[in-house]
Design a protein around this motif. Structure first.
Motif, PDB file in Angstrom:
ATOM      1  N   VAL A   1     -30.700  14.123 -34.144  1.00  0.00           N
ATOM      2  CA  VAL A   1     -32.093  13.201 -33.992  1.00  0.00           C
ATOM      3  C   VAL A   1     -31.801  11.599 -33.333  1.00  0.00           C
ATOM      4  O   VAL A   1     -32.185  11.175 -33.494  1.00  0.00           O
ATOM      5  CB  VAL A   1     -32.075  12.754 -35.809  1.00  0.00           C
ATOM      6  CG1 VAL A   1     -32.791  11.638 -36.086  1.00  0.00           C
ATOM      7  CG2 VAL A   1     -32.136  13.951 -36.369  1.00  0.00           C
ATOM      8  N   PHE A   2     -30.330  11.132 -34.279  1.00  0.00           N
ATOM      9  CA  PHE A   2     -29.899  10.103 -33.049  1.00  0.00           C
ATOM     10  C   PHE A   2     -29.861  10.122 -31.706  1.00  0.00           C
ATOM     11  O   PHE A   2     -30.412   9.410 -30.837  1.00  0.00           O
ATOM     12  CB  PHE A   2     -28.607   9.615 -33.068  1.00  0.00           C
ATOM     13  CG  PHE A   2     -28.460   8.788 -34.864  1.00  0.00           C
ATOM     14  CD1 PHE A   2     -28.968   8.605 -35.683  1.00  0.00           C
ATOM     15  CD2 PHE A   2     -27.094   8.649 -35.148  1.00  0.00           C
ATOM     16  CE1 PHE A   2     -29.120   7.848 -36.910  1.00  0.00           C
ATOM     17  CE2 PHE A   2     -26.882   8.236 -36.224  1.00  0.00           C
ATOM     18  CZ  PHE A   2     -27.575   8.188 -37.184  1.00  0.00           C
ATOM     19  N   LEU A   3     -29.752  10.893 -31.193  1.00  0.00           N
ATOM     20  CA  LEU A   3     -29.808  11.071 -29.156  1.00  0.00           C
ATOM     21  C   LEU A   3     -31.413  11.355 -29.225  1.00  0.00           C
ATOM     22  O   LEU A   3     -31.586  10.324 -28.353  1.00  0.00           O
ATOM     23  CB  LEU A   3     -29.273  12.650 -29.321  1.00  0.00           C
ATOM     24  CG  LEU A   3     -28.590  13.371 -27.572  1.00  0.00           C
ATOM     25  CD1 LEU A   3     -27.644  11.774 -27.681  1.00  0.00           C
ATOM     26  CD2 LEU A   3     -27.871  13.963 -27.679  1.00  0.00           C
ATOM     27  N   SER A   4     -32.393  11.931 -29.945  1.00  0.00           N
ATOM     28  CA  SER A   4     -33.704  11.851 -29.426  1.00  0.00           C
ATOM     29  C   SER A   4     -33.957  10.217 -29.555  1.00  0.00           C
ATOM     30  O   SER A   4     -34.750   9.204 -28.902  1.00  0.00           O
ATOM     31  CB  SER A   4     -34.478  12.505 -30.348  1.00  0.00           C
ATOM     32  OG  SER A   4     -33.928  13.323 -30.525  1.00  0.00           O
ATOM     33  N   LEU A   5     -32.977   9.399 -31.108  1.00  0.00           N
ATOM     34  CA  LEU A   5     -33.875   7.957 -30.438  1.00  0.00           C
ATOM     35  C   LEU A   5     -33.440   7.137 -29.639  1.00  0.00           C
ATOM     36  O   LEU A   5     -34.111   6.439 -28.741  1.00  0.00           O
ATOM     37  CB  LEU A   5     -33.722   7.136 -31.881  1.00  0.00           C
ATOM     38  CG  LEU A   5     -33.743   8.144 -32.595  1.00  0.00           C
ATOM     39  CD1 LEU A   5     -32.934   7.192 -35.339  1.00  0.00           C
ATOM     40  CD2 LEU A   5     -35.046   7.346 -33.132  1.00  0.00           C
ATOM     41  N   ILE A   6     -32.379   7.862 -28.762  1.00  0.00           N
ATOM     42  CA  ILE A   6     -31.475   6.916 -27.851  1.00  0.00           C
ATOM     43  C   ILE A   6     -32.286   7.878 -26.980  1.00  0.00           C
ATOM     44  O   ILE A   6     -33.313   5.996 -25.822  1.00  0.00           O
ATOM     45  CB  ILE A   6     -30.049   7.486 -27.717  1.00  0.00           C
ATOM     46  CG1 ILE A   6     -28.679   7.223 -28.713  1.00  0.00           C
ATOM     47  CG2 ILE A   6     -29.744   6.789 -26.872  1.00  0.00           C
ATOM     48  CD1 ILE A   6     -27.291   7.329 -28.707  1.00  0.00           C
ATOM     49  N   MET A   7     -33.180   8.289 -26.346  1.00  0.00           N
ATOM     50  CA  MET A   7     -33.875   8.687 -25.533  1.00  0.00           C
ATOM     51  C   MET A   7     -35.311   6.995 -25.298  1.00  0.00           C
ATOM     52  O   MET A   7     -35.591   6.889 -24.497  1.00  0.00           O
ATOM     53  CB  MET A   7     -34.437   9.954 -25.429  1.00  0.00           C
ATOM     54  CG  MET A   7     -32.723  11.170 -25.012  1.00  0.00           C
ATOM     55  SD  MET A   7     -33.762  12.609 -24.710  1.00  0.00           S
ATOM     56  CE  MET A   7     -35.051  11.942 -23.829  1.00  0.00           C
ATOM     57  N   LEU A   8     -35.190   7.396 -26.409  1.00  0.00           N
ATOM     58  CA  LEU A   8     -36.777   6.717 -26.967  1.00  0.00           C
ATOM     59  C   LEU A   8     -36.774   5.263 -26.522  1.00  0.00           C
ATOM     60  O   LEU A   8     -37.270   4.389 -25.090  1.00  0.00           O
ATOM     61  CB  LEU A   8     -37.196   6.594 -28.427  1.00  0.00           C
ATOM     62  CG  LEU A   8     -37.795   8.011 -28.404  1.00  0.00           C
ATOM     63  CD1 LEU A   8     -38.215   8.008 -30.217  1.00  0.00           C
ATOM     64  CD2 LEU A   8     -39.306   8.610 -27.521  1.00  0.00           C
ATOM     65  N   VAL A   9     -35.163   4.997 -27.232  1.00  0.00           N
ATOM     66  CA  VAL A   9     -35.083   3.123 -26.653  1.00  0.00           C
ATOM     67  C   VAL A   9     -34.700   3.563 -24.853  1.00  0.00           C
ATOM     68  O   VAL A   9     -35.169   1.781 -24.428  1.00  0.00           O
ATOM     69  CB  VAL A   9     -33.280   3.033 -27.076  1.00  0.00           C
ATOM     70  CG1 VAL A   9     -32.882   1.767 -26.271  1.00  0.00           C
ATOM     71  CG2 VAL A   9     -34.093   2.700 -28.555  1.00  0.00           C
TER      72      VAL A   9
END
Length: 238
Positions: free
Chosen positions: A88-96
């Motif tokens: 989940v955090f990895l997906s958020l980092i991609m968005l950022v």
């Protein structure tokens, strides 16, 4: 046994990706710090879109390092909750990262205009503030430049003789070399252009790193999801 062997392979590849994440995170933090140092020297401490970009880069790098640590713990302990959090955090980092890339493109001209405006403001304080003089001299020596747009900007500084530039403008810096100078003995290019070129190189490095990280992140999400599925199915991945 075939499934267990496949999961062992996935787990090994995940460890390799986690090491790559750590390396990329350290690289982003280093680039962000380097850019921030230059911005602090050339842009006033007002909060602007351009001045916030390196802060975001540093934050993304630090967060990526933390996420890699969480993923490493999850993989070692075969904890599905930690691995899900990692994905989940990895997906958020991609968005950022996508947001930072868009912001960097949109505000690229804004950063250069801030450079020009604030560099010229600091030039006015060159003879009044020793700290400002040290900063400007350091930048002119480091980047081989003189003035904001070019060396003639120093003609507009109150208290500085018309036929003089700071000694830091000289190609070979010696005491008094800026007095009655010749164009061949000083750097004629402005610092806005020189520092802007340096920043563009750094931004290209960040962009290239972001593309590489994005690819690795996609693999990381896929591998972590496979590992979570395996853990929940009760397979032994060790």
């Amino acid at each position: 046994m075939a499934v267990e062997g496949g999961m062992r392979c996935v787990k090994f590849l995940l460890y390799v990706l986690l090491l790559a994440f750590c390396a990329c995170a350290v690289g982003l933090i280093a680039i962000g710090v380097a850019v921030q140092v230059v911005l602090n020297q050339t842009i006033t401490h007002e909060t602007t879109p351009g001045s916030l970009l390196p802060v975001v880069i540093i934050a993304v790098g630090a967060f990526l390092f933390l996420v890699a640590f969480v993923g490493c713990c999850g993989a070692c302990k075969e904890n599905s909750c930690l691995m899900t959090t990692f994905a989940v955090f990895l997906s958020l980092i991609m968005l950022v990262e996508v947001a930072v890339a868009i912001a960097g493109y949109v505000f690229r001209d804004k950063v250069e205009s801030e450079f020009s405006k604030n560099f010229q403001q600091q030039m006015q304080n060159y003879l009044k503030d020793n700290n400002t003089a040290m900063v400007l001299d350091g930048l002119q020596k480091e980047f081989g430049c003189c003035g904001a747009n070019n060396y003639t900007d120093w003609e507009n500084i109150t208290g500085l003789a018309k036929d003089r530039v700071p000694d830091s403008c000289c190609v070979n810096v010696t005491a008094g070399c800026g007095i009655n100078f010749k164009k061949s003995t000083i750097h004629t290019q402005g610092c806005v252009e020189s520092i802007g070129a340096w920043l563009r190189k750094k931004i290209l490095l960040v962009a290239a790193a972001a593309l590489g990280i994005a690819f690795v992140e996609v693999l990381g999400i896929i591998f972590s999801c496979c590992l979570v599925k395996s853990i929940r199915s009760g397979y032994e991945v060790m």
